[in-house]
Design a protein around this motif. Structure first.
Motif, mmCIF file in Angstrom:
data_model
loop_
_atom_site.group_PDB
_atom_site.id
_atom_site.type_symbol
_atom_site.label_atom_id
_atom_site.label_comp_id
_atom_site.label_asym_id
_atom_site.label_seq_id
_atom_site.Cartn_x
_atom_site.Cartn_y
_atom_site.Cartn_z
ATOM 1 N N PRO A 68 -24.174 -4.718 15.979
ATOM 2 C CA PRO A 68 -23.753 -5.788 16.902
ATOM 3 C C PRO A 68 -23.515 -5.296 18.327
ATOM 4 O O PRO A 68 -23.818 -6.007 19.286
ATOM 5 C CB PRO A 68 -22.462 -6.317 16.270
ATOM 6 N N MET A 396 -22.461 -11.000 12.741
ATOM 7 C CA MET A 396 -23.791 -11.560 12.982
ATOM 8 C C MET A 396 -24.170 -12.474 11.822
ATOM 9 O O MET A 396 -23.898 -12.147 10.669
ATOM 10 C CB MET A 396 -24.838 -10.452 13.120
ATOM 11 N N ASN A 421 -25.284 -13.368 17.436
ATOM 12 C CA ASN A 421 -24.385 -12.226 17.519
ATOM 13 C C ASN A 421 -22.981 -12.715 17.889
ATOM 14 O O ASN A 421 -22.630 -12.813 19.063
ATOM 15 C CB ASN A 421 -24.907 -11.227 18.556
#
Length: 527
Positions: A68, A396, A421
């Motif tokens: 991420p 995510m 995200n």
């Protein structure tokens, strides 16, 4: 015939006919070529941009240990909507609130399905069962309504409030034993919180826990951790295409996943049989024995299974797959969020002190924080919200585009995987001042408004939002409140290392090990 003989190169009618014929042929050709050029230019213009890529691997070289965070860096450099090619796998990456709102609200129905995850060919449960990954449709809508109205509804959860309280007392009892002066020892708080959430969900879902003879909850906890780890590894292997399949074959991860799921299935088969025996109405001496007044999740699912007029007929496989989703979606995520909350509080003693003062003022020290107290503890709620903003349990999530549509002025084609995200969205400086700072006060004003903002989506939004949010918000505030209320927390030196771990889950890289110091004995008067 006369007309033909009259036409000759010297005749103006001849040239008029030739010119007209040529025009009729050339103009459509030019128009066609222009349309192709325009379509190509439009397609190129409207496709989401991509970072610089490399042959074969695409954009994998941009991805670091913490996925991420790597994707957040790409968005900051190249934009909030990107096309990524990760080896043999492609997706579109969405990284800000405006794009999230278009996907989860404006075009919500178009993005209401999720693509396959975790190499489903190795699962013993078909893709159409369960709840989390099932495509949007009648079956999903039925399970969603069943979850929100019965299985995970607030009234259903409150029927098991005593279970949540009992497990919370068990956690405090375990920590108090670590805090005894004559046998003071460090405590792995993360492990203790995982045990609490697993036991709580097991008892609410199937009336069993790890203190039972079979220790079912402990087995489930181990199986769920194995399944989740292997599913993530197998999904990441998709980027390697056929090479990933070869590596998968030699590593045997597919077989391990199948074996873990088989163990889970065997355990659940026994539990389902026990519940069926309990729910069956037996006739003895002309008297009917009634079913239990408080039904757990398995009881309700078996009711639907046995209902001949249910809108959707559930199979035993559907029930098992649904329960697996509950454990995967609830156990790890909730315990991880509470670990981050305690880690941030220990590293921010002023925040901890302020929270403890609020609890002392509202609840006092003669009883534990209860679920009914939370509405009167705004700073406690703010601490939980800020923790989930910085450390979302699902950093995510993946959606799949059903039909071609336009997002942010770019074309997203049907069947495209779209990765939202959450980690980047909730740390976006356009939405939050000092976004990387742990500052609960930001949630004290206009809390409800911020919870509706697409810059704050810890549980997702819309149809595919997490159905277990009520359970998470029932457990987290009361557990964190009790840990602050009854214990001080010491560490060896300096601050806790709150480094984010590798992989896609953004969990803690290091165990949350600390020394609990008992302030008040919760067993003198637990209320």
């Amino acid at each position: 015939m006369a007309l033909i003989t009259d036409i000759n190169p010297r005749n103006s009618t001849y040239w008029l006919l030739v010119t007209g014929t040529a025009t009729l042929l050339i103009i459509p050709l030019i128009a066609y070529l222009l349309s192709l050029s325009k379509a190509a230019a439009t397609q190129k213009k409207r496709s989401p941009p991509s970072p610089p890529g490399l042959p074969m691997i695409g954009h994998i070289h941009h991805v670091g240990k913490v996925v991420p965070v790597s994707f957040q860096a790409l968005a900051q450099r190249y934009g909030p909507l990107l096309s990524l090619r990760l080896g043999f796998s492609t997706c579109v990456l969405a990284s800000d609130a405006d794009v999230a709102q278009q996907i989860m609200k404006t075009h919500e129905l178009n993005f209401s399905s999720r693509p396959p995850f975790g190499s489903p060919e190795h699962s013993i449960y078909p893709p159409g069962s369960g709840f989390a990954m099932v495509p949007y449709g009648d079956y999903w809508r039925f399970l969603r309504k069943l979850s929100t109205s019965r299985l995970l509804s607030v009234p259903q959860l409150r029927r098991f409030a005593d279970v949540a309280d009992d497990e919370r007392l068990g956690l405090l009892r375990s920590l108090a034993s670590c805090a005894q002066e004559e046998a003071r020892r460090p405590c792995d708080l993360g492990s203790e919180l995982m045990k609490l959430t697993n036991n709580t969900i097991c008892r609410m879902a199937m009336s069993t826990r790890c203190s039972g003879r079979e220790k079912d909850a402990t087995k489930i906890q181990e199986i769920v951790k194995t399944v989740l780890q292997l599913a993530v590894e197998l999904s990441l292997g998709d980027a390697l295409g056929p090479f990933g399949k070869v590596l998968e074959y030699f590593a045997g991860k597919g077989k391990k996943l199948f074996g873990a799921l088989s163990n889970f299935d065997e355990l659940l088969e026994r539990i389902l049989k026990e519940h069926e025996e309990k729910l069956l109405l037996t006739v003895a001496d002309g008297k009917t024995t009634a079913a239990p007044a408080r039904k757990d999740v398995v009881d309700i699912l078996l009711e639907i299974y046995n209902d001949p007029i249910a809108p959707i007929r559930l199979s035993k496989t559907d029930i098992k797959s649904f329960l697996l989703d509950i454990f995967i979606g609830g156990t790890v995520t909730t315990s991880s969020a509470m670990q981050w909350a305690m880690g941030e509080l220990i590293n921010h003693p002023n925040v901890l002190k302020k929270l403890r003062h609020e609890i002392n003022e509202v609840v006092g020290s003669n009883r534990l924080v209860r679920e009914s107290d939370v509405q009167n503890l705004p700073y406690l709620r703010a601490v939980i919200c800020e923790t989930l903003r910085l450390h979302p349990s699902s950093p995510m999530i993946m959606r799949e585009c059903a039909e071609d549509c336009e997002i942010n002025g770019f074309l997203i084609k049907a069947k495209t995987r779209v990765l939202l995200n959450h980690y980047a969205i909730m740390r976006d400086p356009k939405s939050w001042e000092n976004p990387n700072e742990f500052f609960p006060e930001r949630f004290l004003e206009r809390l409800e408004e911020k919870n509706r903002n697409f810059g704050y989506i810890p549980f997702g939004m819309g149809r595919r939002a997490c159905p277990g949010v009520s359970l998470a918000m029932m457990v987290m505030p009361t557990v964190v409140g009790a840990l602050v209320q009854y214990f001080d927390w010491e560490i060896n030196e300096g601050k806790l290392d709150l480094t984010v771990g590798s992989g896609a889950g953004a969990e803690m890289a290091h165990a949350l090990v600390c020394y609990p110091v008992l302030r008040i004995n919760p067993f003198d008067s637990s209320g």
